[in-house]
Design a protein around this motif. Structure first.
Motif, PDB file in Angstrom:
ATOM      1  N   SER A  46       0.808  -1.221   0.000  1.00  0.00           N
ATOM      2  CA  SER A  46       0.000   0.000   0.000  1.00  0.00           C
ATOM      3  C   SER A  46       0.836   1.264   0.000  1.00  0.00           C
ATOM      4  O   SER A  46       0.394   2.321   0.451  1.00  0.00           O
ATOM      5  N   PRO A  88       2.640   6.203   2.180  1.00  0.00           N
ATOM      6  CA  PRO A  88       1.452   5.606   1.545  1.00  0.00           C
ATOM      7  C   PRO A  88       1.234   6.190   0.160  1.00  0.00           C
ATOM      8  O   PRO A  88       1.627   7.317  -0.129  1.00  0.00           O
ATOM      9  N   ASN A 127      -0.871   5.217  -4.009  1.00  0.00           N
ATOM     10  CA  ASN A 127      -1.449   4.232  -4.912  1.00  0.00           C
ATOM     11  C   ASN A 127      -0.387   3.705  -5.867  1.00  0.00           C
ATOM     12  O   ASN A 127       0.733   4.208  -5.929  1.00  0.00           O
TER      13      ASN A 127
END
Length: 280
Positions: free
Chosen positions: A232, A248, A250
């Motif tokens: 993640s 973090p 995408n």
């Protein structure tokens, strides 16, 4: 022993950050150290570069300072330390002196991506390294490429080095070993926990002062390098202070190991070992 500490001005021999260009003993020593390093590399040694930044602490505040790991001073200290410990190792093997041999394995196959030394490559190689260990039976040190190595160069910092200096002095003066192989094995077993605790304290202190350095820069943007892709997000290292953190994100914005990016320091607490970053 009567032990004292004495501060020595290295600048009397070398100017910090300046390579040796003049003739004389300094240039000869640097040339000798260079030849020693080339010989070790030809024997398969793996030389991990030192960090490019160093944190200095003064009056409770941390500052980052650029360090050149390829300097003449670093070359001299590193190569002559390896030379001393390998010569002692050869002597102990030849004379049958019970000793502690430092074994530093090479990384497992496939863990070194090769190419220029970057933070990402450094991280990948470190992950593939087995833990350094001390052995009573003679065993070569493959990572140093210098045969058998007996740690003796830091008796004020490492208990094992002090023990080996006592062993060598006793052998030189009396012609017999002060400690048997069984004594050394027992000392290793008794000292293992203390060595592990010391390593944890050292790592914790470096991270604490790295985060302390970042506390004063909350809200600022800093450069970082991706070390590893995770499910993640990714693991990154901040170049200014060598603090590693989870970022973090995408899949589209994660990038690959070695990619550079800028992040914002959103929240940081050295006391709580807490760091939140945001990719710019």
């Amino acid at each position: 022993y009567n032990v004292g500490l004495r501060r020595v001005r290295v600048g009397r021999l070398f100017s910090p950050g300046v390579e040796v260009e003049t003739d004389g003993p300094q240039r000869w020593l640097v040339g000798l150290a260079g030849r020693l390093r080339a010989q070790r590399l030809a024997s398969g040694a793996l030389l991990l570069p030192e960090p490019g930044m160093e944190l200095r602490v003064r009056e409770g505040r941390g500052t980052a300072q650029q360090v050149e790991w390829k300097s003449s001073i670093g070359l001299l200290v590193g190569e002559f330390q390896v030379l001393a410990e390998s010569l002692v190792g050869q002597w102990c093997v030849r004379e049958g002196i019970p000793a502690l041999y430092l074994v530093e394995p090479l990384p497992a196959a496939g863990n070194d991506p090769g190419g220029e030394w970057t933070l990402a490559r450094h991280y990948a190689v470190q992950r593939g390294l087995s833990r350094d260990r001390l052995e009573v039976s003679p065993e070569i040190n493959p990572r140093r490429g210098a045969g058998h190595c007996v740690p003796v160069s830091r008796p004020l910092a490492r208990y094992t080095d002090l023990v080996m200096q006592q062993q060598l002095i006793h052998w030189t003066v009396r012609g017999e070993a002060r400690y048997s192989a069984e004594d050394l094995e027992r000392m290793l077993a008794e000292n293992t926990w203390a060595r592990e605790v010391a390593e944890r304290i050292t790592r914790g202190a470096r991270r604490y002062w790295g985060l302390k350095y970042l506390e004063e820069r909350t809200g600022e943007e800093v450069e970082a390098v991706i070390l590893e892709r995770l499910t993640s997000g990714c693991l990154i290292e901040l170049e200014a202070c060598q603090v590693r953190a989870f970022l973090p994100g995408n899949r589209e914005r994660r990038g690959e190991p070695g990619d550079r990016l800028r992040v914002e320091i959103v929240q940081v607490s050295a006391r709580r070992d807490h760091l939140i970053l945001r990719q710019i």
